[in-house]
Design a protein around this motif. Structure first.
Motif, PDB file in Angstrom:
ATOM      1  N   VAL A 117      49.194 -56.138  79.894  1.00 54.06           N
ATOM      2  CA  VAL A 117      48.691 -57.544  81.055  1.00 54.06           C
ATOM      3  C   VAL A 117      50.019 -58.314  81.640  1.00 54.06           C
TER       4      VAL A 117
ATOM      5  N   ALA B 202      44.443 -52.268  87.086  1.00 49.90           N
ATOM      6  CA  ALA B 202      44.692 -52.373  86.468  1.00 49.90           C
ATOM      7  C   ALA B 202      46.282 -53.029  86.736  1.00 49.90           C
TER       8      ALA B 202
ATOM      9  N   TRP C 181      48.978 -54.228  84.911  1.00 47.65           N
ATOM     10  CA  TRP C 181      49.513 -53.624  83.545  1.00 47.65           C
ATOM     11  C   TRP C 181      50.741 -53.658  83.807  1.00 47.65           C
TER      12      TRP C 181
END
Length: 108
Positions: free
Chosen positions: A82, A75, A77
């Motif tokens: 994001v 992910a 992040w």
């Protein structure tokens, strides 16, 4: 008979786009893997690779997708958001997977 050179070129393009995106996250542990795959694809593109070499490249790309702890779990992040520029990661990684799969597909 599929045009393996064109398929390899497609994979190279998609790998290049994915690598560029992954480099936006300095903590991404997957960048090195995809950089290595891209280097292999670039080397193969300089020769006339046989299907075994193309299958090996395809397998190297695809083996990190799926299962716990795989690239699918990554992910992008940072600070609860994001990472800017990585909004298209799912599409980019899907294009890499599909191109790798196509490279090894044997049509009857």
């Amino acid at each position: 008979m599929p045009d393996r050179r064109a398929q390899l070129d497609t994979l190279r393009i998609h790998l290049g786009a994915l690598v560029a995106m992954l480099r936006l996250d300095w903590d991404c542990t997957w960048t090195r893997h995809f950089e290595s795959c891209l280097s292999r694809a670039e080397l193969l593109a300089k020769d006339a690779p046989d299907q075994d070499a193309l299958n090996a490249l395809s397998g190297a790309v695809m083996h990190v997708f799926g299962g716990m702890g795989s690239f699918n779990d990554y992910a992008p992040w940072r600070n609860g958001q994001v990472i800017r520029g990585m909004e298209g990661l799912d599409a980019a990684s899907g294009a890499v997977y599909d191109a790798a799969l196509e490279l090894r597909r044997i049509d009857a």
